[in-house]
Write a protein that holds these residues in place. Sequence first.
Motif, PDB file in Angstrom:
ATOM      1  N   THR A  89       0.831  -1.195   0.000  1.00 33.07           N
ATOM      2  CA  THR A  89       0.000   0.000   0.000  1.00 33.07           C
ATOM      3  C   THR A  89       0.871   1.253   0.000  1.00 33.07           C
ATOM      4  N   GLU A  90       1.942   1.230   0.794  1.00 30.34           N
ATOM      5  CA  GLU A  90       2.803   2.418   0.884  1.00 30.34           C
ATOM      6  C   GLU A  90       3.470   2.736  -0.454  1.00 30.34           C
ATOM      7  N   HIS A  91       3.772   1.693  -1.236  1.00 33.59           N
ATOM      8  CA  HIS A  91       4.445   1.916  -2.514  1.00 33.59           C
ATOM      9  C   HIS A  91       3.463   2.305  -3.619  1.00 33.59           C
ATOM     10  N   SER A  92       2.166   2.301  -3.320  1.00 33.50           N
ATOM     11  CA  SER A  92       1.183   2.670  -4.335  1.00 33.50           C
ATOM     12  C   SER A  92       1.159   4.186  -4.507  1.00 33.50           C
ATOM     13  N   HIS A  93       0.572   4.594  -5.598  1.00 27.76           N
ATOM     14  CA  HIS A  93       0.409   6.019  -5.873  1.00 27.76           C
ATOM     15  C   HIS A  93      -1.029   6.399  -5.513  1.00 27.76           C
ATOM     16  N   PRO A  94      -1.386   7.670  -5.359  1.00 23.55           N
ATOM     17  CA  PRO A  94      -0.562   8.871  -5.463  1.00 23.55           C
ATOM     18  C   PRO A  94       0.404   9.015  -4.274  1.00 23.55           C
ATOM     19  N   PHE A  95       1.507   9.731  -4.523  1.00 20.10           N
ATOM     20  CA  PHE A  95       2.447  10.086  -3.471  1.00 20.10           C
ATOM     21  C   PHE A  95       2.246  11.544  -3.095  1.00 20.10           C
ATOM     22  N   THR A  96       2.153  11.771  -1.793  1.00 21.44           N
ATOM     23  CA  THR A  96       1.986  13.131  -1.301  1.00 21.44           C
ATOM     24  C   THR A  96       3.314  13.636  -0.772  1.00 21.44           C
ATOM     25  N   ALA A  97       3.646  14.868  -1.119  1.00 19.13           N
ATOM     26  CA  ALA A  97       4.894  15.408  -0.592  1.00 19.13           C
ATOM     27  C   ALA A  97       4.717  16.821  -0.051  1.00 19.13           C
ATOM     28  N   ALA A  98       3.506  17.350  -0.156  1.00 18.94           N
ATOM     29  CA  ALA A  98       3.231  18.685   0.387  1.00 18.94           C
ATOM     30  C   ALA A  98       1.725  18.788   0.595  1.00 18.94           C
ATOM     31  N   SER A  99       1.324  19.869   1.237  1.00 21.22           N
ATOM     32  CA  SER A  99      -0.089  20.067   1.530  1.00 21.22           C
ATOM     33  C   SER A  99      -0.903  20.132   0.234  1.00 21.22           C
ATOM     34  N   ASP A 100      -1.943  19.306   0.161  1.00 24.71           N
ATOM     35  CA  ASP A 100      -2.858  19.290  -0.992  1.00 24.71           C
ATOM     36  C   ASP A 100      -2.156  19.010  -2.317  1.00 24.71           C
ATOM     37  N   MET A 101      -0.970  18.420  -2.272  1.00 23.83           N
ATOM     38  CA  MET A 101      -0.230  18.119  -3.505  1.00 23.83           C
ATOM     39  C   MET A 101       0.049  16.627  -3.569  1.00 23.83           C
ATOM     40  N   CYS A 102      -0.160  16.035  -4.721  1.00 22.56           N
ATOM     41  CA  CYS A 102       0.189  14.627  -4.876  1.00 22.56           C
ATOM     42  C   CYS A 102       0.559  14.360  -6.327  1.00 22.56           C
ATOM     43  N   LEU A 103       1.210  13.233  -6.537  1.00 24.85           N
ATOM     44  CA  LEU A 103       1.743  12.921  -7.857  1.00 24.85           C
ATOM     45  C   LEU A 103       1.458  11.464  -8.201  1.00 24.85           C
ATOM     46  N   VAL A 104       1.066  11.228  -9.444  1.00 21.33           N
ATOM     47  CA  VAL A 104       1.024   9.868  -9.977  1.00 21.33           C
ATOM     48  C   VAL A 104       1.972   9.806 -11.166  1.00 21.33           C
ATOM     49  N   HIS A 105       2.519   8.631 -11.398  1.00 22.30           N
ATOM     50  CA  HIS A 105       3.631   8.475 -12.342  1.00 22.30           C
ATOM     51  C   HIS A 105       3.457   7.179 -13.115  1.00 22.30           C
ATOM     52  N   ASN A 106       3.613   7.253 -14.421  1.00 25.26           N
ATOM     53  CA  ASN A 106       3.745   6.070 -15.258  1.00 25.26           C
ATOM     54  C   ASN A 106       5.131   6.151 -15.873  1.00 25.26           C
ATOM     55  N   GLY A 107       5.964   5.158 -15.572  1.00 24.46           N
ATOM     56  CA  GLY A 107       7.313   5.179 -16.103  1.00 24.46           C
ATOM     57  C   GLY A 107       8.293   4.695 -15.066  1.00 24.46           C
ATOM     58  N   SER A 108       9.551   5.022 -15.260  1.00 19.94           N
ATOM     59  CA  SER A 108      10.553   4.656 -14.268  1.00 19.94           C
ATOM     60  C   SER A 108      11.698   5.658 -14.344  1.00 19.94           C
ATOM     61  N   LEU A 109      12.255   5.960 -13.190  1.00 26.94           N
ATOM     62  CA  LEU A 109      13.371   6.909 -13.130  1.00 26.94           C
ATOM     63  C   LEU A 109      14.657   6.129 -12.888  1.00 26.94           C
ATOM     64  N   SER A 110      15.721   6.543 -13.559  1.00 28.97           N
ATOM     65  CA  SER A 110      16.972   5.797 -13.400  1.00 28.97           C
ATOM     66  C   SER A 110      17.939   6.472 -12.434  1.00 28.97           C
ATOM     67  N   ASN A 111      17.706   7.728 -12.101  1.00 29.83           N
ATOM     68  CA  ASN A 111      18.630   8.401 -11.176  1.00 29.83           C
ATOM     69  C   ASN A 111      17.978   8.676  -9.823  1.00 29.83           C
ATOM     70  N   HIS A 112      17.008   7.825  -9.441  1.00 30.70           N
ATOM     71  CA  HIS A 112      16.251   8.157  -8.226  1.00 30.70           C
ATOM     72  C   HIS A 112      17.068   7.971  -6.946  1.00 30.70           C
ATOM     73  N   ASN A 113      18.036   7.042  -6.953  1.00 33.41           N
ATOM     74  CA  ASN A 113      18.813   6.843  -5.721  1.00 33.41           C
ATOM     75  C   ASN A 113      19.650   8.072  -5.383  1.00 33.41           C
ATOM     76  N   ARG A 114      20.342   8.560  -6.395  1.00 37.38           N
ATOM     77  CA  ARG A 114      21.177   9.741  -6.160  1.00 37.38           C
ATOM     78  C   ARG A 114      20.310  10.958  -5.824  1.00 37.38           C
ATOM     79  N   LEU A 115      19.191  11.084  -6.534  1.00 36.93           N
ATOM     80  CA  LEU A 115      18.308  12.232  -6.289  1.00 36.93           C
ATOM     81  C   LEU A 115      17.690  12.161  -4.889  1.00 36.93           C
ATOM     82  N   ARG A 116      17.406  10.935  -4.430  1.00 37.13           N
ATOM     83  CA  ARG A 116      16.861  10.761  -3.078  1.00 37.13           C
ATOM     84  C   ARG A 116      17.865  11.262  -2.040  1.00 37.13           C
TER      85      ARG A 116
END
Lengths: 227, 300
Positions: free
Chosen positions: B159-186
């Motif tokens: 459930t936690e890995h499901s979308h939408p992801f919230t990162a701010a008040s009243d803001m959320c994101l859904v994504h289709n695809g994959s990111l290759s630089n997410h570890n470094r960006l994290r």
Amino acid sequence: MQIVDLAQSNVRTLNQRLHDLPRDTNERAWRILNPRGAHAVAVGLNLAVEIHVEGHVGYYCAGMNKEATVVIHGQCGWGVGENIMSGLVRVTGNASQAAGASGHGGMVVIEGDAGPRCGISMKGVDIVVGGSIGNFSAFMAQAGNLVVCGDAGDALGDSLYEADLYVQGKVASLGADCVEKKMTPKDAKTVAALLAKAGIKADVARFRHYGSARKLYHFHVDHADAY
Amino acid sequence: MCGIVGLFLKNPALQSQLGRHISAMLIGMTDRGPDSAGVAVYHRPVEDGSSKFTLFHDDESYHWRAMAGRLSDEMGVESDVEVRAAHAVLTAKAPEKAVADWLLAHCPDVRVMGYGHLMEVYKEKGLPKDVVRRHGIEAMEGTHAIGHTRMATESIVTTEHSHPFTAASDMCLVHNGSLSNHNRLREWLKRRGQRFETDNDSEVAARYFAYRMSEGATLEEAMLAGLKDLDGFFTFTMGTRDGFAVLRDGIACKPAVLAETDDWVAMASEYRSLADLPGVENARVWEPAPAVVYTWRLEH
């Protein structure tokens, strides 16, 4: 007139009926109702039937078409008329990506806009677009004609082998090895004939011609550092 | 592969049907994402000075009322809680930060799915039709909603890995695809104070955009910056307090279709999800161009 309502039937049954038609069939006129974005409607046809799809379709509509005429009265998803061998595929609205991809022959007409990668790897098909086309169109195209009445997105004709690209509007940028070529009287005649066949009106004199510079055909020692 | 959908109602007369339409759109994308599904609905604004949290607990019999009671006693504020399956919507007469801090300190096993004045987020493992039914999404009213059906490629199915992801008040994101630089960006975002809840690449994108906006970028500026900093494939749809935004990467190999009438704007991975919207047969339907930010906002 054969009428198939996809709200009552399904795509697999429809396509099987079309594939099972004998070559001397009298059932040559078809209407498909309520496609509702379904994928793979009327794919793999190989005889001269005329099919009118009344509504929007999903991916790969009329893919691998041979001899048949398929008219989509609406918008369509990816890969409309992909790998078309002969016949005609017409979309009255907009098409998504890869319209006419790798088509060998016949004609694909998009009356509205086509998305990215229109005519990617085309191998002899004629594609006529009434509106504009998206990025990376005619990527690695090998043969055939792409006629665009509107604008073309970035990297038109990237890594083009052959094929003739005719654009009336603006080209955002040309891809590697794609160059503007002279619009000869023969080219003008070709464009006029394709527009007439597609039933799209445009001023032939305003089209510009793009094609392959043929510099990527062979390994060039001066480029060795780039590999 | 994943499916994403978004619906933004321009005509207030349709607001009572938001849940019904977004549910049909979500179920329409079942083939693209049968692992899990989620939806963010913008509705039922809380009054100024109050905040709203959508919470989740693994244990469906978790005692939400007891938790809300403790929060009220210890913070000295009024609160209310509404339970939907394993989710609960907590409203409290306190600022978001105070409530979030209290939850983190006192209920470490409770997950925050979303928060803000309007947004509620429901997401869970399972088929979209089951997720919709279990949370009563169809009956919800509202101005706009976004949703996601997941077929996991980069991280596990929870459930936690499901979308939408919230990162701010009243803001959320859904994504289709994959990111290759997410570890470094994290790691880059962690050093700038962002806190992560999963190893999911899409959460990185959500927190990246939230970080850019917290630094003063507009929604459009944040998304354009993402074109440079996010390496990979994406079609994003972001829900915000007053609208939503769509962005595809420059190569645009993940699908997206937009449709608009005088009454609504809708986004979906495939047209199938738009087929039941009222008046869609006469809508303008087109494919969003690569690397272009599309936004719609409520007119106040």
